[in-house]
Design an enzyme around this catalytic site. Sequence first.
Site, PDB file in Angstrom:
ATOM      1  N   LYS A  16      43.374  81.363 -54.244  1.00  0.00           N
ATOM      2  CA  LYS A  16      42.858  80.341 -55.146  1.00  0.00           C
ATOM      3  C   LYS A  16      41.552  79.783 -54.579  1.00  0.00           C
ATOM      4  O   LYS A  16      41.477  79.603 -53.368  1.00  0.00           O
ATOM      5  CB  LYS A  16      43.888  79.208 -55.326  1.00  0.00           C
ATOM      6  N   ASP A  61      51.908  74.839 -57.008  1.00  0.00           N
ATOM      7  CA  ASP A  61      51.325  74.993 -55.686  1.00  0.00           C
ATOM      8  C   ASP A  61      52.404  74.519 -54.706  1.00  0.00           C
ATOM      9  O   ASP A  61      53.296  73.758 -55.080  1.00  0.00           O
ATOM     10  CB  ASP A  61      50.056  74.141 -55.579  1.00  0.00           C
ATOM     11  N   ARG A  62      52.363  74.994 -53.456  1.00  0.00           N
ATOM     12  CA  ARG A  62      53.414  74.604 -52.514  1.00  0.00           C
ATOM     13  C   ARG A  62      53.009  73.368 -51.706  1.00  0.00           C
ATOM     14  O   ARG A  62      53.501  72.267 -51.959  1.00  0.00           O
ATOM     15  CB  ARG A  62      53.743  75.782 -51.574  1.00  0.00           C
ATOM     16  N   ASP A  63      52.090  73.569 -50.772  1.00  0.00           N
ATOM     17  CA  ASP A  63      51.732  72.487 -49.853  1.00  0.00           C
ATOM     18  C   ASP A  63      50.950  71.394 -50.590  1.00  0.00           C
ATOM     19  O   ASP A  63      49.919  71.657 -51.201  1.00  0.00           O
ATOM     20  CB  ASP A  63      50.895  73.049 -48.696  1.00  0.00           C
ATOM     21  N   GLN A  81      48.046  81.094 -48.241  1.00  0.00           N
ATOM     22  CA  GLN A  81      48.591  81.033 -46.876  1.00  0.00           C
ATOM     23  C   GLN A  81      47.623  81.714 -45.916  1.00  0.00           C
ATOM     24  O   GLN A  81      47.915  82.766 -45.323  1.00  0.00           O
ATOM     25  CB  GLN A  81      49.990  81.656 -46.836  1.00  0.00           C
ATOM     26  N   THR A 119      50.841  80.105 -53.648  1.00  0.00           N
ATOM     27  CA  THR A 119      50.338  79.333 -52.513  1.00  0.00           C
ATOM     28  C   THR A 119      49.368  80.145 -51.653  1.00  0.00           C
ATOM     29  O   THR A 119      49.643  81.301 -51.317  1.00  0.00           O
ATOM     30  CB  THR A 119      51.528  78.809 -51.661  1.00  0.00           C
TER      31      THR A 119
END
Length: 178
Positions: A117, A17-19, A61, A59
């Site tokens: 997700k 996952d990014r953030d 967004q 991710t």
Amino acid sequence: MTRFQSSTPLRGAVIFDRDGVLNQDVGYAYRPDQIVWTPGARDAVKAVNDAGLLAFVATNQSGVARGLYTEADVAALHGWMNGELAKGGARIDAFVYSPYLPDAPIEAYRRDSDCRKPGPGMIRALLADWPVDPARACMIGDRETDLAAARAAGVRGVLFTGGDLRPVVAQVIDSLRA
Ligand SMILES: [Mg+2]
């Protein structure tokens, strides 16, 4: 359709996952100056590369659906992130993102997509497009929705609760050894 030959050996993969995992989750980041890397994040990505595993980012967004920034902004940010990673000899092999939201103000992105997700769509796309052994793939996320997406896609999931990312990733890499 896949991008690889059926004879291509399958590899393990770590799906970040990014953030909240690679960078601090400041809410709808889309510019480089908003990215504060998690301690150990760049080294953790390099460890995945060095272990011969594929490194991905998946991710949500929804800032795109909310009109806060564009898909071009997302792509540019991911290019910048890979540039920063390259300075330390690391790389993300592919970034995938979901720009959708069921009640989006921007109509083009108003969709109840399984790519968002906890849906498994982004992970499934990575498994389809890359030579990944699903039994040796693991999603690392900071939310239950990340883990739900992993479960729905049939891969492992590990919750990252903050701190140094390196020991978490080292343990995941160990668990993915053939
Ligand atoms: Mg997150």
